[in-house]
Design a protein around this motif. Structure first.
Motif, PDB file in Angstrom:
ATOM      1  N   GLN A   3      46.088  46.798  48.475  1.00  0.00           N
ATOM      2  CA  GLN A   3      45.052  47.106  49.437  1.00  0.00           C
ATOM      3  C   GLN A   3      45.447  48.312  50.243  1.00  0.00           C
ATOM      4  OE1 GLN A   3      44.029  43.592  51.837  1.00  0.00           O
ATOM      5  NE2 GLN A   3      42.007  43.711  50.939  1.00  0.00           N
ATOM      6  N   GLY A  42      25.039  43.789  51.267  1.00  0.00           N
ATOM      7  CA  GLY A  42      26.167  44.375  50.556  1.00  0.00           C
ATOM      8  C   GLY A  42      26.553  45.701  51.176  1.00  0.00           C
ATOM      9  N   PHE A  88      34.182  49.941  55.652  1.00  0.00           N
ATOM     10  CA  PHE A  88      35.239  49.824  54.650  1.00  0.00           C
ATOM     11  C   PHE A  88      35.567  51.185  54.059  1.00  0.00           C
ATOM     12  CE2 PHE A  88      35.645  45.284  54.191  1.00  0.00           C
ATOM     13  CZ  PHE A  88      34.394  44.772  54.496  1.00  0.00           C
ATOM     14  N   TRP A 103      40.303  48.614  48.006  1.00  0.00           N
ATOM     15  CA  TRP A 103      39.538  48.504  49.246  1.00  0.00           C
ATOM     16  C   TRP A 103      40.432  48.249  50.451  1.00  0.00           C
ATOM     17  CZ3 TRP A 103      34.196  48.867  49.724  1.00  0.00           C
ATOM     18  CH2 TRP A 103      33.500  49.000  48.521  1.00  0.00           C
ATOM     19  N   GLY A 104      40.041  48.834  51.592  1.00  0.00           N
ATOM     20  CA  GLY A 104      40.635  48.448  52.852  1.00  0.00           C
ATOM     21  C   GLY A 104      40.040  47.121  53.310  1.00  0.00           C
ATOM     22  N   ALA A 105      40.656  46.524  54.318  1.00  0.00           N
ATOM     23  CA  ALA A 105      40.213  45.209  54.806  1.00  0.00           C
ATOM     24  C   ALA A 105      39.024  45.309  55.748  1.00  0.00           C
ATOM     25  CB  ALA A 105      41.371  44.485  55.489  1.00  0.00           C
TER      26      ALA A 105
ATOM     27  N   ARG B   9      20.951  33.977  45.912  1.00  0.00           N
ATOM     28  CA  ARG B   9      21.530  34.565  47.112  1.00  0.00           C
ATOM     29  C   ARG B   9      22.410  33.563  47.847  1.00  0.00           C
ATOM     30  NH1 ARG B   9      19.395  38.750  49.773  1.00  0.00           N
ATOM     31  NH2 ARG B   9      21.389  38.555  50.860  1.00  0.00           N
ATOM     32  N   TYR B  35      33.046  41.357  42.935  1.00  0.00           N
ATOM     33  CA  TYR B  35      33.992  41.228  44.029  1.00  0.00           C
ATOM     34  C   TYR B  35      33.735  39.920  44.772  1.00  0.00           C
ATOM     35  CZ  TYR B  35      34.767  46.298  43.635  1.00  0.00           C
ATOM     36  OH  TYR B  35      35.075  47.565  43.186  1.00  0.00           O
ATOM     37  N   GLN B  37      34.394  38.512  48.794  1.00  0.00           N
ATOM     38  CA  GLN B  37      34.733  38.978  50.135  1.00  0.00           C
ATOM     39  C   GLN B  37      35.052  37.788  51.006  1.00  0.00           C
ATOM     40  OE1 GLN B  37      31.611  40.943  52.368  1.00  0.00           O
ATOM     41  NE2 GLN B  37      33.102  42.219  53.426  1.00  0.00           N
ATOM     42  N   LEU B  41      40.204  39.836  54.467  1.00  0.00           N
ATOM     43  CA  LEU B  41      40.769  40.295  53.194  1.00  0.00           C
ATOM     44  C   LEU B  41      39.950  41.405  52.556  1.00  0.00           C
ATOM     45  CD1 LEU B  41      41.787  36.880  51.597  1.00  0.00           C
ATOM     46  CD2 LEU B  41      43.255  38.547  52.736  1.00  0.00           C
ATOM     47  N   GLY B  42      38.830  41.752  53.134  1.00  0.00           N
ATOM     48  CA  GLY B  42      38.011  42.797  52.549  1.00  0.00           C
ATOM     49  C   GLY B  42      37.440  42.371  51.207  1.00  0.00           C
ATOM     50  N   LEU B  43      37.227  43.335  50.358  1.00  0.00           N
ATOM     51  CA  LEU B  43      36.656  43.089  49.031  1.00  0.00           C
ATOM     52  C   LEU B  43      37.774  43.047  47.994  1.00  0.00           C
ATOM     53  CD1 LEU B  43      33.779  45.493  49.658  1.00  0.00           C
ATOM     54  CD2 LEU B  43      33.341  43.273  48.650  1.00  0.00           C
ATOM     55  N   ARG B  44      37.771  42.019  47.185  1.00  0.00           N
ATOM     56  CA  ARG B  44      38.762  41.911  46.118  1.00  0.00           C
ATOM     57  C   ARG B  44      38.042  41.811  44.781  1.00  0.00           C
ATOM     58  NH1 ARG B  44      42.408  36.932  47.625  1.00  0.00           N
ATOM     59  NH2 ARG B  44      40.361  36.094  48.252  1.00  0.00           N
ATOM     60  N   LEU B  88      31.838  34.927  49.623  1.00  0.00           N
ATOM     61  CA  LEU B  88      30.678  35.802  49.472  1.00  0.00           C
ATOM     62  C   LEU B  88      30.958  36.721  48.294  1.00  0.00           C
ATOM     63  CD1 LEU B  88      27.972  36.882  50.545  1.00  0.00           C
ATOM     64  CD2 LEU B  88      29.271  38.286  52.163  1.00  0.00           C
ATOM     65  N   PHE B  90      29.889  39.782  45.566  1.00  0.00           N
ATOM     66  CA  PHE B  90      29.088  40.975  45.376  1.00  0.00           C
ATOM     67  C   PHE B  90      29.258  41.507  43.967  1.00  0.00           C
ATOM     68  CE2 PHE B  90      27.383  41.764  49.482  1.00  0.00           C
ATOM     69  CZ  PHE B  90      28.307  41.303  50.388  1.00  0.00           C
ATOM     70  N   GLY B 106      25.018  44.902  45.036  1.00  0.00           N
ATOM     71  CA  GLY B 106      23.944  43.937  45.173  1.00  0.00           C
ATOM     72  C   GLY B 106      23.942  43.353  46.573  1.00  0.00           C
ATOM     73  N   PRO B 107      22.979  42.487  46.877  1.00  0.00           N
ATOM     74  CA  PRO B 107      22.833  41.937  48.227  1.00  0.00           C
ATOM     75  C   PRO B 107      23.819  40.833  48.557  1.00  0.00           C
ATOM     76  CG  PRO B 107      21.152  41.060  46.803  1.00  0.00           C
ATOM     77  CD  PRO B 107      21.878  42.075  45.998  1.00  0.00           C
TER      78      PRO B 107
END
Lengths: 113, 114
Positions: A3, A42, A88, A103-105, B9, B35, B37, B41-44, B88, B90, B106-107
């Protein structure tokens, strides 16, 4: 997984103030991307940076791709209430025929009334 | 209108009950990804796909499967969901040109596994 180091984690500011946030990494990136995420939505791309040293603006937003290719910052001038959200950064690294987006947190921006 | 759509959704399910989250894009992009979220931790990245029938693991692939039988669709499959997959999610589709890449999201799908 790797990250980016994004800071600050959150910001409480007054309306009208300027905002600055940044991302750093030990790895080199080919592209830096800045996104904003509103609640229940998103991430939406704000600014994309493709060259080291590049400085790009989008309205009140300005972002720069660091010379070392290991960092980037995002500035927001004269903040307004609709700027609240989570910002982000993301770094894109090309590896052979593949690429990986790191990605950053996130930086949560809160504007005090 | 160029877009990435996800369904459902919102989803609440129970441990072990197989589910699929669909993702579709109308931009003819080759590269798509999933991903999750989570707070702090952000997006993984879970999985990504470079093209039809080409998929690969991201950072957190355990407990997930994907398929890419056609360019526009990239479903995420949880064969036996567990509570730690409450998150969540994405889907993203990437426009790639020489030297530039832009991701469209996406949403989101908010999944709760009880």
């Amino acid at each position: 997984g790797q990250q980016l180091n994004q800071s600050p984690q959150s910001m409480f500011i007054q309306e009208g103030e300027d905002v600055s946030m940044n991302c750093t990494s030990s790895s080199i990136f080919n592209t830096w991307l800045w996104y904003k995420q509103d609640p229940g939505e998103g991430p939406v791309l704000l600014i994309a940076l493709y060259k080291a040293g590049e400085l790009t603006s989008n309205g009140r937003l300005t972002a720069q791709f660091g010379i070392t290719r290991k960092d980037s910052f995002l500035n927001i001038s004269a903040s307004i209430p609709s700027d609240v959200g989570i910002y982000f950064c993301a770094g894109l690294a090309h590896m052979d025929s593949n690429y990986q987006l790191i990605w950053g947190a996130g930086t949560k921006l809160i504007i005090k009334p | 209108e160029a877009q990435v759509t996800q369904n459902p959704r919102y989803l609440i399910t129970v441990t072990g009950k197989k589910l699929t989250v669909t993702c579709s894009q109308n931009m003819n992009h080759e590269y798509m990804s999933w991903y999750r979220q989570d707070p702090g931790l952000g997006l993984r990245q879970i999985y990504y796909s470079m093209n039809v029938e080409v998929t690969d693991k991201g950072d957190v692939p355990e407990g997930y499967k994907v398929s890419r039988k056609e360019k526009r669709n990239f479903p995420l499959i949880l064969e036996s969901p567990s509570p730690n997959q409450t998150s969540l999610y994405f889907c993203a589709s990437t426009h790639r040109t020489s030297g530039t890449d832009t991701q469209y999201f996406g949403p989101g799908t908010r999944l709760t596994v009880l």
